[in-house]
Design a protein around this motif. Sequence first.
Motif, PDB file in Angstrom:
ATOM      1  N   ALA A  33     -26.942   1.604 133.863  1.00  0.00           N
ATOM      2  CA  ALA A  33     -27.083   0.424 132.766  1.00  0.00           C
ATOM      3  C   ALA A  33     -27.237  -0.677 133.830  1.00  0.00           C
ATOM      4  CB  ALA A  33     -25.920   0.799 131.621  1.00  0.00           C
ATOM      5  N   THR A  34     -26.531  -1.221 134.624  1.00  0.00           N
ATOM      6  CA  THR A  34     -26.253  -2.797 135.109  1.00  0.00           C
ATOM      7  C   THR A  34     -27.364  -2.414 135.398  1.00  0.00           C
ATOM      8  OG1 THR A  34     -24.546  -2.133 134.994  1.00  0.00           O
ATOM      9  CG2 THR A  34     -24.555  -3.729 136.694  1.00  0.00           C
ATOM     10  N   TYR A  35     -28.330  -1.579 136.180  1.00  0.00           N
ATOM     11  CA  TYR A  35     -29.471  -1.486 137.434  1.00  0.00           C
ATOM     12  C   TYR A  35     -30.457  -2.360 136.571  1.00  0.00           C
ATOM     13  CZ  TYR A  35     -33.582  -0.299 139.070  1.00  0.00           C
ATOM     14  OH  TYR A  35     -34.964  -0.680 139.579  1.00  0.00           O
ATOM     15  N   TYR A  36     -30.294  -1.212 135.360  1.00  0.00           N
ATOM     16  CA  TYR A  36     -31.611  -0.874 133.698  1.00  0.00           C
ATOM     17  C   TYR A  36     -31.766  -3.086 133.499  1.00  0.00           C
ATOM     18  CZ  TYR A  36     -33.033   2.954 133.625  1.00  0.00           C
ATOM     19  OH  TYR A  36     -33.258   5.053 133.970  1.00  0.00           O
ATOM     20  N   ILE A  37     -30.001  -3.577 133.606  1.00  0.00           N
ATOM     21  CA  ILE A  37     -30.550  -4.757 133.368  1.00  0.00           C
ATOM     22  C   ILE A  37     -30.809  -5.778 133.426  1.00  0.00           C
ATOM     23  CG2 ILE A  37     -28.140  -6.710 131.822  1.00  0.00           C
ATOM     24  CD1 ILE A  37     -27.015  -4.329 131.120  1.00  0.00           C
ATOM     25  N   LEU A 109     -23.486  -5.223 128.948  1.00  0.00           N
ATOM     26  CA  LEU A 109     -24.057  -6.813 127.821  1.00  0.00           C
ATOM     27  C   LEU A 109     -23.136  -7.340 127.121  1.00  0.00           C
ATOM     28  CD1 LEU A 109     -26.983  -5.522 126.756  1.00  0.00           C
ATOM     29  CD2 LEU A 109     -27.184  -7.434 128.242  1.00  0.00           C
ATOM     30  N   ASN A 110     -22.040  -6.846 126.676  1.00  0.00           N
ATOM     31  CA  ASN A 110     -20.670  -7.784 125.833  1.00  0.00           C
ATOM     32  C   ASN A 110     -19.921  -8.153 126.841  1.00  0.00           C
ATOM     33  OD1 ASN A 110     -20.834  -7.754 122.859  1.00  0.00           O
ATOM     34  ND2 ASN A 110     -20.715  -5.392 123.131  1.00  0.00           N
ATOM     35  N   ILE A 111     -19.703  -7.536 127.676  1.00  0.00           N
ATOM     36  CA  ILE A 111     -19.418  -8.219 128.863  1.00  0.00           C
ATOM     37  C   ILE A 111     -19.844  -9.609 129.635  1.00  0.00           C
ATOM     38  CG2 ILE A 111     -17.761  -7.938 130.976  1.00  0.00           C
ATOM     39  CD1 ILE A 111     -16.990  -4.955 130.906  1.00  0.00           C
ATOM     40  N   PHE A 112     -20.841  -9.011 130.086  1.00  0.00           N
ATOM     41  CA  PHE A 112     -21.525 -10.612 130.839  1.00  0.00           C
ATOM     42  C   PHE A 112     -21.386 -11.616 129.718  1.00  0.00           C
ATOM     43  CE2 PHE A 112     -25.523 -12.497 130.870  1.00  0.00           C
ATOM     44  CZ  PHE A 112     -25.690 -13.741 132.364  1.00  0.00           C
ATOM     45  N   GLY A 113     -21.864 -11.302 128.098  1.00  0.00           N
ATOM     46  CA  GLY A 113     -21.817 -12.573 127.120  1.00  0.00           C
ATOM     47  C   GLY A 113     -21.080 -12.966 127.197  1.00  0.00           C
ATOM     48  N   ASN A 114     -19.454 -12.720 127.215  1.00  0.00           N
ATOM     49  CA  ASN A 114     -18.494 -13.648 126.849  1.00  0.00           C
ATOM     50  C   ASN A 114     -18.289 -13.947 127.925  1.00  0.00           C
ATOM     51  OD1 ASN A 114     -17.822 -12.728 124.560  1.00  0.00           O
ATOM     52  ND2 ASN A 114     -17.187 -10.741 125.187  1.00  0.00           N
ATOM     53  N   VAL A 115     -18.418 -13.348 129.501  1.00  0.00           N
ATOM     54  CA  VAL A 115     -18.418 -14.367 130.784  1.00  0.00           C
ATOM     55  C   VAL A 115     -19.145 -15.485 130.721  1.00  0.00           C
ATOM     56  CG1 VAL A 115     -18.639 -14.012 133.069  1.00  0.00           C
ATOM     57  CG2 VAL A 115     -17.145 -12.015 132.331  1.00  0.00           C
ATOM     58  N   LEU A 116     -19.892 -15.317 130.478  1.00  0.00           N
ATOM     59  CA  LEU A 116     -21.567 -16.453 130.613  1.00  0.00           C
ATOM     60  C   LEU A 116     -20.772 -17.063 129.270  1.00  0.00           C
ATOM     61  CD1 LEU A 116     -24.073 -17.710 131.003  1.00  0.00           C
ATOM     62  CD2 LEU A 116     -25.427 -16.321 129.365  1.00  0.00           C
ATOM     63  N   CYS A 117     -20.569 -17.193 128.009  1.00  0.00           N
ATOM     64  CA  CYS A 117     -19.875 -17.939 126.696  1.00  0.00           C
ATOM     65  C   CYS A 117     -18.494 -18.787 127.806  1.00  0.00           C
ATOM     66  CB  CYS A 117     -19.311 -17.664 125.697  1.00  0.00           C
ATOM     67  SG  CYS A 117     -21.249 -16.618 124.747  1.00  0.00           S
ATOM     68  N   LEU A 118     -17.555 -17.888 128.527  1.00  0.00           N
ATOM     69  CA  LEU A 118     -16.571 -18.595 129.336  1.00  0.00           C
ATOM     70  C   LEU A 118     -16.829 -19.651 129.779  1.00  0.00           C
ATOM     71  CD1 LEU A 118     -13.654 -18.813 129.130  1.00  0.00           C
ATOM     72  CD2 LEU A 118     -13.226 -16.715 131.071  1.00  0.00           C
ATOM     73  N   PHE A 119     -17.745 -19.082 130.951  1.00  0.00           N
ATOM     74  CA  PHE A 119     -18.665 -20.224 131.651  1.00  0.00           C
ATOM     75  C   PHE A 119     -19.082 -21.384 131.325  1.00  0.00           C
ATOM     76  CE2 PHE A 119     -22.852 -21.319 134.076  1.00  0.00           C
ATOM     77  CZ  PHE A 119     -21.912 -22.078 135.143  1.00  0.00           C
TER      78      PHE A 119
END
Length: 130
Positions: A33-37, A109-119
Amino acid sequence: QHGGSATSFALHLSDRKNWKPFLDSLPTLSWEATYYIAAFGAFQAALQLLVPGKEFVGPVSPKGNRPVYKANGVESYLITLVAFFACWKYTSFEPARVYDQFGEMLNALNIFGNVLCLFLTVKGCYFPSR
């Protein structure tokens, strides 16, 4: 199972024996899944940089910055469609795998989105551009 009731769900989880089945039902992270994204994101980033388009100047930011964009969305969309069908026909890419990995993709995507928003919050508050 709980008719949309958060209270019923919380009461259900208050019993410790219900935690394991609940956690086992959640999607996990997977490399596929991570590869596809990552592959889709890299492909779209390359299209944004490589596909020509008319320049479009964005609004002025509070610090006086005017971002410049390329208006190449329709072209990028059409290239994405052609690439999708070409990969499906000529390679071993199987679109059904995206469906099979959908829960894992949403999780990633939820994990990445939250990390991106925090950044972005930290950057905007403590290190604003111009």
